[in-house]
Design an enzyme around this catalytic site. Structure first.
Site, short mmCIF file in Angstrom:
data_model
loop_
_atom_site.label_atom_id
_atom_site.label_comp_id
_atom_site.label_asym_id
_atom_site.label_seq_id
_atom_site.Cartn_x
_atom_site.Cartn_y
_atom_site.Cartn_z
N SER A 424 0.85 -1.19 0.00
CA SER A 424 0.00 0.00 0.00
C SER A 424 0.88 1.23 0.00
O SER A 424 2.05 1.18 0.42
CB SER A 424 -0.88 0.01 1.25
OG SER A 424 -1.53 1.24 1.42
N TYR A 437 -2.53 -0.29 10.47
CA TYR A 437 -2.43 -0.71 9.07
C TYR A 437 -1.10 -0.27 8.46
O TYR A 437 -0.38 -1.08 7.85
CB TYR A 437 -3.60 -0.12 8.28
CG TYR A 437 -3.61 -0.48 6.81
CD1 TYR A 437 -4.02 -1.73 6.38
CD2 TYR A 437 -3.24 0.46 5.85
CE1 TYR A 437 -4.04 -2.07 5.03
CE2 TYR A 437 -3.26 0.15 4.50
CZ TYR A 437 -3.67 -1.11 4.09
OH TYR A 437 -3.69 -1.42 2.76
#
Length: 549
Positions: A424, A437
């Site tokens: 990501s 995250y």
């Protein structure tokens, strides 16, 4: 004079027609009502002989035959309606079954755990410029023929032209037992001997206590070869109840081997070799039942890759696999229920992958979860969940995938394989009120760089792709638990009053003015698989939002 003439190769019928006593048995079962034609080279020669024999039959009985048996080949059913054809077929097989009076052994036998080492090794021994696919099957019938060389001798040559076209005319039997290394070494020696004696590599290999394997250029071709060779086994078994098996002669086999018509038929039915750089490659995708993973699976199937959909959502995973396996598809998709945070489930994922396809070419570690929240609201149990799936899960997948890839590297000195983490942009820059995250993704890049250093001696490239926001996927757009909803509730976007406000805020941060798409990520995946000089990289696909430094 009949409206319908149907030519088929029923296993039971050929069990009789490929036996040493076939002519006498047909006479005994059907009397003068059937025409029997001795083996003749297929094509025009067979047509001429059949036409002449039909004329003789009619002149002798004043009626045309409804049953025409071709020795070592099959049967013609002739009638005036489809229903009559079906009744004639059923009656014929019933009479032959009563005559042979036997029952095929058929119960499945378990696939040995050793295949996770055996099949990838064999696959690379037989791979040239493009990877092979291996299918394995194990049941009581197969076991009947691998007990010893005498049992194998009953199936060591083809009975019909089809068997030559799909399985070739020579087959390899491996009688050795012991541990995987012993068996692999013996197989390696036997393949070299087989190539030297026959001028080609084996397509069908019978391994004692392991099972029957078929090796071919595509999943469909290998599966077809397995079906055809198991049919050979059934025919041989049936034939023992009518004088024993009668294989084709060397001359008959040589004719089929060089007959352009049959070779062309095979080519169009099971397909050619590579159509893209991922054609017939074996690719595991975790988290593939929805979102980016689903899009990647769909794209790879269109490019003729074999896809393993690994996900915890069985309903969506099964539906996707069923949808992807369209009729006539030469590649294949399977769903394997997997929790990437569970070592045993991950180990099973790669065992089932090898059992289904024979090896592995790429792991796309895509499974992940996201729970936004600041330090005050983030509970330890939620932090642990994110870490177990996003970080630990990546480690577990690489651990069990790399064993297969290392085995393949040992038996092919120029073949590259891939591990790709779908990371990501949050793995490249911290994320406000989303530290759990982002931390797991930062850690993923650390793993990627470290795995890359450890695995490159085995020609295993390890890279990460760092996509920008996939606004249209369920991670962002799910109406109940998507990030747009979460960020609105947590106040992460100051002044936002609606989900649309949150979306516009994030789109405005992308220089290219839009979110990332599956097509954007696919281009990066195909690049990483195609190239051979990059490993340990974190490739941004962010529309300019994050850039390489």
């Amino acid at each position: 004079p009949f409206k319908y003439v149907v030519h088929v190769h029923p296993t039971l019928v050929n069990g009789l027609l490929c036996s040493k006593n076939s002519a006498e048995a047909v006479k005994l079962i059907f009397g003068n009502s059937a025409l029997y034609i001795e083996y003749t080279e297929p094509g025009y020669v067979l047509f001429k002989k059949t036409a002449e024999r039909i004329r003789q039959f009619i002149s002798g009985s004043n009626a045309a035959p409804q049953l025409i048996f071709l020795e070592n080949h099959g049967v013609f059913y002739c009638a005036d309606s489809p229903d009559e054809i079906i009744r004639l077929s059923d009656a014929t097989e019933s009479k032959i079954a009563a005559f042979l009076n036997c029952r095929l052994p058929h119960a499945d036998k378990p696939i040995d755990d050793q295949v996770v080492l055996l099949l990838p090794a064999i696959r690379m021994m037989l791979t040239d410029d493009h990877p092979k696919i291996i299918r394995i099957r194990h049941n009581e019938l197969i076991a009947h023929f691998y007990s010893d060389k005498k049992a194998f001798s009953l199936i060591q040559a083809p009975f019909t032209p089809d068997m030559i076209v799909y399985c070739k005319s020579k087959y390899l039997f491996i009688e050795s037992n012991g541990n995987a290394d012993t068996i692999i070494n013996n197989i390696h020696d036997e393949i070299l001997r087989f190539r030297k004696e026959n001028g080609y590599a084996p397509k069908m290999i019978l391994i004692k206590e392991i099972g029957l394997i078929a090796v071919d250029d595509s999943w469909l071709a290998a599966e077809t070869a397995l079906d055809v060779f198991e049919d050979l086994m059934k025919i041989s078994y049936y034939s023992t109840y009518s004088g024993g098996p009668r294989c084709l002669t060397v001359e008959q086999i040589d004719f089929i081997d060089h007959w352009e018509a049959e070779n062309y038929r095979k080519q169009i039915s099971v397909g050619n070799k590579a159509e893209s750089n991922v054609s017939q490659k074996i690719v595991v995708i975790t988290g593939a039942a929805q979102g980016f993973g689903e899009g990647i699976a769909r794209n790879l199937m269109k490019k003729n890759a074999n896809v393993i959909i690994a996900d915890i959502n069985a309903e969506k995973g099964d539906q996707l696999a069923e949808e992807l396996n369209t009729e006539g598809c030469k590649n294949h998709a399977v769903f394997i229920k997997t929790d990437v945070s569970d070592p045993e489930r991950v180990k099973n994922l790669f065992f089932e992958t090898v059992k289904t396809f024979g090896g592995l070419d790429a792991l796309i570690s895509n499974a992940g979860v996201l729970r936004a929240g600041d330090l005050d609201e983030m509970e330890p149990v939620t932090f642990d969940l994110i870490t177990r799936i996003n970080y630990n899960g990546y480690f577990l997948c690489v651990k069990y995938a790399s064993g297969i890839l290392k085995t393949q590297a040992k038996y092919h000195d120029s073949y590259y394989t891939d591990i790709i983490q779908i990371n990501s942009k949050s793995g490249l820059r911290g994320s406000n009120k989303n530290f759990a995250y982002a931390g797991s993704k930062f850690g993923g890049i650390g793993l990627t760089q470290s795995f890359a250093l450890e695995l490159i001696p085995y020609r295993i490239k390890v890279n990460a792709i760092c996509p920008g926001n996939f606004f249209d996927g369920p991670l962002w757009s799910d109406p109940d638990n998507g990030l747009f909803v979460q960020y609105l509730k947590t106040g992460k976007v100051p002044g936002a009053k609606t989900i649309d406000d949150v979306r516009k805020h994030y789109e405005s941060q992308v220089p290219m003015g839009r979110g990332c798409t599956v097509d954007d990520v696919m281009r990066a995946i195909l690049y990483l698989i195609d190239q051979q000089y990059e490993t340990g990289q974190a490739l941004p696909v962010t529309g300019g939002q994050e850039m390489l430094k």
